[in-house]
Scaffold this active site. Structure first.
Site, PDB file in Angstrom:
ATOM      1  N   GLY A  43      35.344 -34.270  27.424  1.00  0.00           N
ATOM      2  CA  GLY A  43      34.425 -33.694  28.405  1.00  0.00           C
ATOM      3  C   GLY A  43      33.061 -34.334  28.269  1.00  0.00           C
ATOM      4  O   GLY A  43      32.795 -35.100  27.340  1.00  0.00           O
ATOM      5  N   GLY A  64      27.503 -32.301  26.042  1.00  0.00           N
ATOM      6  CA  GLY A  64      26.956 -30.982  26.312  1.00  0.00           C
ATOM      7  C   GLY A  64      27.952 -29.996  26.883  1.00  0.00           C
ATOM      8  O   GLY A  64      27.578 -28.884  27.261  1.00  0.00           O
ATOM      9  N   SER A  75      32.461 -29.843  20.618  1.00  0.00           N
ATOM     10  CA  SER A  75      32.364 -29.646  19.169  1.00  0.00           C
ATOM     11  C   SER A  75      32.202 -28.172  18.816  1.00  0.00           C
ATOM     12  O   SER A  75      32.785 -27.703  17.828  1.00  0.00           O
ATOM     13  CB  SER A  75      31.204 -30.460  18.596  1.00  0.00           C
ATOM     14  OG  SER A  75      31.454 -31.843  18.734  1.00  0.00           O
ATOM     15  N   SER A  87      35.286 -39.467  25.146  1.00  0.00           N
ATOM     16  CA  SER A  87      36.436 -40.272  25.601  1.00  0.00           C
ATOM     17  C   SER A  87      36.506 -40.304  27.128  1.00  0.00           C
ATOM     18  O   SER A  87      37.408 -39.723  27.718  1.00  0.00           O
ATOM     19  CB  SER A  87      37.747 -39.753  25.007  1.00  0.00           C
ATOM     20  OG  SER A  87      37.868 -38.357  25.068  1.00  0.00           O
TER      21      SER A  87
END
Length: 219
Positions: A47, A50, A54, A121
């Site tokens: 994604g 922000g 994580s 990614s």
């Protein structure tokens, strides 16, 4: 030995060498998984910067440990401090960034680890390459959120810097983010109103998926 001779017998160049062989271990994956009481897999959080990748990955790691499961987060920023510290943000470097962590995540999953990979990614072909390497234990988690909300949040100040031209090739601004089409899990992090889904709620939804697919127990 001359430099020319040294290059001629460089056995560390795997693609050119016939001396490097794959060695099978004495403990197979199924045995490891029975010992751990879980099945190894790769949850690939993708994604925009922000989008909460994580945050949810670490929340999920904590929730899994509370249930007696063994999980490990491989975070994009952390990996760039070590393994991938020599890579930049060109298309070629981004591809190599994902290739390396894809190989590492496969090793973790083969050891029986529930592996949580948090990388932007942005390119479909790179994510597909990892999926093909990992196989049916690859679970793509798309953290869906409007770009405008990410820019408003901007926890690292990166969007502001990108809009000001201080960062080039920033995903979502002057470099594309290619959305997953058929992710196993599509997590709606926020709508245009900017209200964020609670990370713990999102983690629990992922746990429900893992449980339903049999990853939280060993056969």
């Amino acid at each position: 030995m001359t430099h020319a001779r040294a290059r001629a017998v460089d056995a560390y160049k795997v693609g050119e060498s016939t001396n490097i062989k794959w060695h099978e271990g004495a403990v197979d994956r199924e045995t490891r998984e029975r010992a751990l009481g879980q099945r190894g897999c790769v949850l690939w959080f993708t994604g925009l910067s922000g989008s909460g990748k994580s945050t949810v990955a670490y929340t999920l790691e904590h929730e899994l440990f509370k249930r007696g499961k063994i999980a490990q987060v491989l975070d994009g920023d952390n990996i760039r401090h070590g393994l991938n510290s020599n890579l930049g943000f060109t298309a070629a470097d981004r591809e190599e960034n994902i290739r390396r962590i894809g190989e590492v995540s496969k090793l973790y999953a083969d050891s029986g680890m529930i592996t949580l990979v948090s990388f932007i990614s942005p390119y479909k072909k790179d994510r597909l390459a990892v999926r093909e390497r990992v196989g049916d234990r690859f679970v793509e988690v798309y953290m869906k959120i409007p770009l405008s909300v990410c820019e408003e949040r901007d926890p690292k100040g990166l969007y502001k810097a990108a809009r000001a031209g201080k960062i080039k090739g920033f995903t979502g601004i002057d470099d594309p983010y290619e959305e997953p089409v058929n992710a196993e899990i599509e997590m709606e992090v926020a709508k245009e109103d900017g209200v964020l889904a609670p990370p713990r709620d999102m983690a629990h939804k992922i746990i429900e998926y893992l449980d339903a697919k049999g990853f939280l127990k060993a056969d």
